[in-house]
Design a protein around this motif. Structure first.
Motif, PDB file in Angstrom:
ATOM      1  N   TYR A 113       0.777  -1.377   0.016  1.00  0.00           N
ATOM      2  CA  TYR A 113       0.123   0.167   0.184  1.00  0.00           C
ATOM      3  C   TYR A 113       0.868   1.020  -0.034  1.00  0.00           C
ATOM      4  O   TYR A 113       0.579   1.965  -0.823  1.00  0.00           O
ATOM      5  CB  TYR A 113      -1.159  -0.118   1.272  1.00  0.00           C
ATOM      6  N   GLN A 114       1.952   1.172   1.113  1.00  0.00           N
ATOM      7  CA  GLN A 114       3.008   2.511   0.899  1.00  0.00           C
ATOM      8  C   GLN A 114       3.713   2.750  -0.042  1.00  0.00           C
ATOM      9  O   GLN A 114       3.814   3.756  -0.887  1.00  0.00           O
ATOM     10  CB  GLN A 114       3.575   2.138   2.321  1.00  0.00           C
ATOM     11  N   TYR A 117       1.229   4.081  -2.995  1.00  0.00           N
ATOM     12  CA  TYR A 117       1.238   5.440  -2.652  1.00  0.00           C
ATOM     13  C   TYR A 117       2.714   6.410  -3.141  1.00  0.00           C
ATOM     14  O   TYR A 117       2.462   7.337  -3.697  1.00  0.00           O
ATOM     15  CB  TYR A 117       0.874   5.770  -1.167  1.00  0.00           C
ATOM     16  N   CYS A 122      -3.539   6.156  -5.376  1.00  0.00           N
ATOM     17  CA  CYS A 122      -4.271   6.480  -4.139  1.00  0.00           C
ATOM     18  C   CYS A 122      -5.370   5.476  -3.963  1.00  0.00           C
ATOM     19  O   CYS A 122      -5.929   4.887  -4.765  1.00  0.00           O
ATOM     20  CB  CYS A 122      -5.107   7.821  -4.350  1.00  0.00           C
ATOM     21  N   LEU A 135      -6.348   0.730  -5.419  1.00  0.00           N
ATOM     22  CA  LEU A 135      -5.312   1.670  -5.643  1.00  0.00           C
ATOM     23  C   LEU A 135      -5.490   2.180  -7.070  1.00  0.00           C
ATOM     24  O   LEU A 135      -5.411   1.357  -7.867  1.00  0.00           O
ATOM     25  CB  LEU A 135      -4.059   1.822  -4.992  1.00  0.00           C
ATOM     26  N   TRP A 137      -4.359   5.559 -10.073  1.00  0.00           N
ATOM     27  CA  TRP A 137      -3.629   6.748 -10.208  1.00  0.00           C
ATOM     28  C   TRP A 137      -4.517   7.270 -11.749  1.00  0.00           C
ATOM     29  O   TRP A 137      -4.675   6.363 -12.603  1.00  0.00           O
ATOM     30  CB  TRP A 137      -1.989   6.527 -10.812  1.00  0.00           C
ATOM     31  N   ARG A 141      -5.467  11.969  -3.049  1.00  0.00           N
ATOM     32  CA  ARG A 141      -4.274  11.908  -2.422  1.00  0.00           C
ATOM     33  C   ARG A 141      -4.330  12.431  -1.156  1.00  0.00           C
ATOM     34  O   ARG A 141      -3.656  12.889  -0.243  1.00  0.00           O
ATOM     35  CB  ARG A 141      -3.054  12.412  -2.994  1.00  0.00           C
ATOM     36  N   TYR A 146      -6.006   8.344   2.571  1.00  0.00           N
ATOM     37  CA  TYR A 146      -4.878   7.550   2.864  1.00  0.00           C
ATOM     38  C   TYR A 146      -5.069   6.749   4.299  1.00  0.00           C
ATOM     39  O   TYR A 146      -4.901   5.625   4.138  1.00  0.00           O
ATOM     40  CB  TYR A 146      -3.621   8.585   2.714  1.00  0.00           C
ATOM     41  N   PRO A 174      -0.159  11.152   3.486  1.00  0.00           N
ATOM     42  CA  PRO A 174       0.322  10.360   2.204  1.00  0.00           C
ATOM     43  C   PRO A 174       2.009  10.612   2.227  1.00  0.00           C
ATOM     44  O   PRO A 174       2.088  11.806   2.356  1.00  0.00           O
ATOM     45  CB  PRO A 174      -0.376  10.413   1.089  1.00  0.00           C
TER      46      PRO A 174
END
Length: 182
Positions: A113-114, A117, A122, A135, A137, A141, A146, A174
């Motif tokens: 997840y991180q 990001y 997102c 997630l 793009w 954000r 987050y 984020p």
């Protein structure tokens, strides 16, 4: 082991789904290694001492303007060096050049997840498959969105390292987006 620089790494697009490019990875060093042998997905890799990370992707079955990243794997001895986010950003840049308006990825743990990001993805608010958060793009954000995704992971039975990660980030913002490789 200290963190290595990702500056000297080579990022390469091996091909798009129609190029039918298999990639053989050692299952002892890479999670999801068997998924990269499939020829129905496009592939991108990054390496310095051989392949250290790979991504597989194809067009969304319901939206031809969306590219779905199906699998991302980083060699076990190179995890935590920031390679995954840079590879995701590389795939994102190539997809935009090819005309895709949107990218998606499903992640099943707070570390992925991180990483997503950090590549500019997102949380969409949706879940898919077996416990994956979706997630996308571009996307929202905001800190609220987050933290919403992190909270969902926090409700799960996690290994100690993942639970500590959630505790450290649950009230945070984020992370910054990594620069595009190259």
């Amino acid at each position: 082991m200290g963190r290595r620089s990702t500056a000297c790494m080579e990022f390469a697009l091996l091909g798009w789904p129609e190029d039918a490019h298999p990639l053989r990875l050692d299952y002892r060093q890479f999670a999801y290694a068997g998924k990269f042998v499939m020829t129905s997905t496009g592939k991108a890799v990054v390496g310095d001492d051989g392949v250290v990370a790979a991504a597989a992707f194809d067009a969304d079955r319901t939206d031809p303007d969306t590219l779905c990243i199906r699998y991302v794997t980083v060699r076990l001895d190179r995890q935590g060096e920031g390679i995954g986010p840079r590879l995701l950003r590389f795939v994102r840049e190539r997809a935009v050049e090819r005309g895709y308006d949107r990218l998606t990825i499903g992640v099943n743990n707070p570390f992925s997840y991180q990483a997503a990001y950090r590549a500019g993805f997102c949380f969409t608010g949706a879940e898919q498959g077996l416990g994956e958060l979706t997630l996308a793009w571009p996307g929202d954000r905001s800190g609220e969105r987050y933290r919403e995704g992190l909270a969902l992971f926090g409700e799960r039975d996690l290994v100690d390292e993942a639970a500590a990660f959630i505790d450290d980030h649950r009230d945070g913002e984020p992370p910054s987006v990594v620069a595009a490789p190259g």
